[in-house]
Enzyme design. Structure first.
Site, mmCIF file in Angstrom:
data_model
loop_
_atom_site.group_PDB
_atom_site.id
_atom_site.type_symbol
_atom_site.label_atom_id
_atom_site.label_comp_id
_atom_site.label_asym_id
_atom_site.label_seq_id
_atom_site.Cartn_x
_atom_site.Cartn_y
_atom_site.Cartn_z
ATOM 1 N N ILE A 220 0.837 -1.190 0.000
ATOM 2 C CA ILE A 220 0.000 0.000 0.000
ATOM 3 C C ILE A 220 0.878 1.248 0.000
ATOM 4 O O ILE A 220 1.987 1.241 0.526
ATOM 5 C CB ILE A 220 -0.940 -0.007 1.228
ATOM 6 C CG1 ILE A 220 -1.989 1.099 1.132
ATOM 7 C CG2 ILE A 220 -0.155 0.094 2.523
ATOM 8 C CD1 ILE A 220 -3.060 0.998 2.207
ATOM 9 N N GLY A 221 0.404 2.323 -0.628
ATOM 10 C CA GLY A 221 1.110 3.587 -0.568
ATOM 11 C C GLY A 221 1.497 4.142 -1.921
ATOM 12 O O GLY A 221 1.159 3.601 -2.977
ATOM 13 N N MET A 223 4.468 4.440 -3.378
ATOM 14 C CA MET A 223 5.434 3.689 -4.175
ATOM 15 C C MET A 223 4.780 2.557 -4.974
ATOM 16 O O MET A 223 5.021 2.429 -6.185
ATOM 17 C CB MET A 223 6.546 3.155 -3.272
ATOM 18 C CG MET A 223 7.848 2.898 -4.003
ATOM 19 S SD MET A 223 9.118 2.384 -2.846
ATOM 20 C CE MET A 223 9.252 3.814 -1.787
ATOM 21 N N GLU A 244 -2.118 -10.196 -1.046
ATOM 22 C CA GLU A 244 -2.894 -10.022 0.181
ATOM 23 C C GLU A 244 -3.947 -8.940 -0.049
ATOM 24 O O GLU A 244 -5.136 -9.150 0.132
ATOM 25 C CB GLU A 244 -1.932 -9.624 1.292
ATOM 26 C CG GLU A 244 -2.556 -9.122 2.552
ATOM 27 C CD GLU A 244 -1.490 -8.591 3.496
ATOM 28 O OE1 GLU A 244 -1.638 -7.442 3.938
ATOM 29 O OE2 GLU A 244 -0.521 -9.302 3.791
#
Length: 441
Positions: A220-221, A223, A244
């Site tokens: 997540i995020g 990047m 996931e």
């Protein structure tokens, strides 16, 4: 069985449903977007009326009303398996406790260790004509929580996407004690994170490691979003997905023609995930999409299942790494930030995939609120900092200054490799620390 009649007999107002919760009870909230928002708000109104109601949540979307309503923790003890930004603030205010979790083991905690659950609360799709409520975009370990619970209350939301499952993606009305029809609010939508120039530099390095037919896991995020955009604009083809978390980037990559899931050795032709979190674009993509399979986390994050697909690539963020190669992704000193999640699961599983790689990505430095630049490659982790990945598990580390492999290297070789991708401002200092710490040749 007459499912409509059974539904009507169990239907009640949210205020009546939370009256089933008594002082001293353990209450489980389902994970992520299956969190029962309406029931949480209604339960919060009982602050001062009940005592010592202990709540377990995971990835609560926003601020839990029960914690906000009872800052002294007399009525509610709020706990989280994985912190969100809001949970972090609650923890700072001493009204939220963290429960350590190795994500793939989640169902086993309930099945093997007799976790007590008096009442389980979950948000689902409306009931279908066979009497089933679908878990929607969050499977996780919901079934294990239900099995452990003495009572189950379902909160129906018409905006929850109906997500086809590999298994354990639904609950039958015969297992339900009470039904509440929510306000049918829109699903929580994540804001698209701002992608920096450094994120793009790291993404370019990461994407260079992906081959046609690779099987992807993204975290997540900003990047991972940058990585997704680069892949979508690449010539990569026949990528697979076993992850996931399913995020918006996967939709972009699929729509660009890069994902087919045809080369997977397991779950051929399917996106495999345990929860989804993103925007309405993602939720619309998942709704009744037969190419997507929701599984419980002990399937998606099982080490053998991750490794079963060739060229499995794990791409995850970290907060910092020390010169020994220990990775912290969940705390800064004693301040808890997030959780272990599935980072350990996918780091290990992808490394053992044929042709697989596990990449830990982080910017080489960070500028704090006072404007001081600090290295994210540290001589050693600060006291109290949690080690998410032990040094023996770390494979590749990527910053904007390059990518290095730590496997098979001596402590001195590892330190030198890490220093080579540190911010230039800190390299000499890190080298001096390595010598003082007696990890030089």
């Amino acid at each position: 069985m007459e499912y409509g009649r059974a539904y009507t007999s169990r239907l009640m107002a949210a205020s009546d449903a939370v009256d089933l919760i008594k002082s001293g009870d353990w209450v489980d909230y389902a994970c992520f977007l299956s969190t029962p928002i309406t029931l949480d708000q209604e339960l919060a109104k009982r602050a001062g009326e009940v005592e010592d109601v202990k709540i377990r949540a995971l990835g609560f979307p926003g601020l839990a009303a029960v914690a906000k309503a009872d800052p002294e923790g007399r009525s509610f003890k709020y706990n989280s398996w994985h912190f969100t930004g809001a949970d972090r603030k609650l923890h700072d205010q001493k009204v939220c406790n963290y429960i350590p979790l190795l994500y793939h083991e989640g169902p086993g905690y309930y099945e093997k260790h007799d976790i007590t659950t008096d009442v389980m609360l979950l948000r689902t799709t409306p009931m279908d004509h066979k009497g089933f409520f679908n878990f929607g975009v969050s499977n996780s370990f919901t079934r294990a929580q239900i099995s452990a619970a003495k009572r189950v209350i379902v909160e129906v939301n018409e905006n929850m996407p109906y997500c086809y499952g590999g298994n354990e993606e639904q609950i039958h009305i015969s297992e339900v004690d009470a039904i509440v029809e929510s306000n049918h609010e829109e699903m929580f939508s994540m804001k698209e994170p701002k992608i920096s120039d450094i994120d793009e530099q790291i993404a370019e390095i990461v994407v260079s490691q992906i081959q046609n037919g690779s099987c992807l896991q993204l975290g997540i995020g900003a990047m991972p979003n940058a990585i997704g955009k680069l892949i979508a604009n690449s010539n990569l083809r026949d990528l697979g997905v076993h992850t996931e978390m399913l995020c918006d980037s996967f939709v972009d990559i699929y729509e660009a023609g890069c994902i087919s899931n045809r080369n997977k050795k397991q779950d051929v032709g399917k996106f495999v995930y345990t929860f989804a979190l993103g925007s309405k674009k993602l939720y619309d993509f998942l709704d009744r999409n037969a190419s997507c399979s929701s599984y419980p986390v002990d399937y998606t994050n099982h080490l053998n299942n991750i490794a079963a697909n060739d060229k499995a690539i794990a791409i995850n963020n970290a907060l910092e790494i020390d010169l020994f190669g220990q990775v912290s992704s969940e705390s800064s000193g004693t301040r808890h930030i997030s959780g272990t999640g599935g980072q350990l699961d996918y780091t290990y599983g992808c490394y053992h995939s044929r042709g697989g790689k596990a990449l830990i990505c982080l910017t080489s430095s960070v500028v704090d609120r006072e404007g001081t630049r600090k290295s994210r490659i540290r001589p050693f982790l600060d006291p109290g900092t949690i080690t998410t990945l032990p040094r023996v598990m770390v494979n590749y580390v990527v910053t904007e200054y390059g990518m290095i492999n730590l496997k098979g290297k001596s402590t001195w070789e590892r330190a030198k490799a890490l220093i080579s991708i540190a911010h230039p401002e800190f390299r000499d200092e890190l080298l001096e620390h390595a010598e003082r710490m007696n990890i030089q040749m």
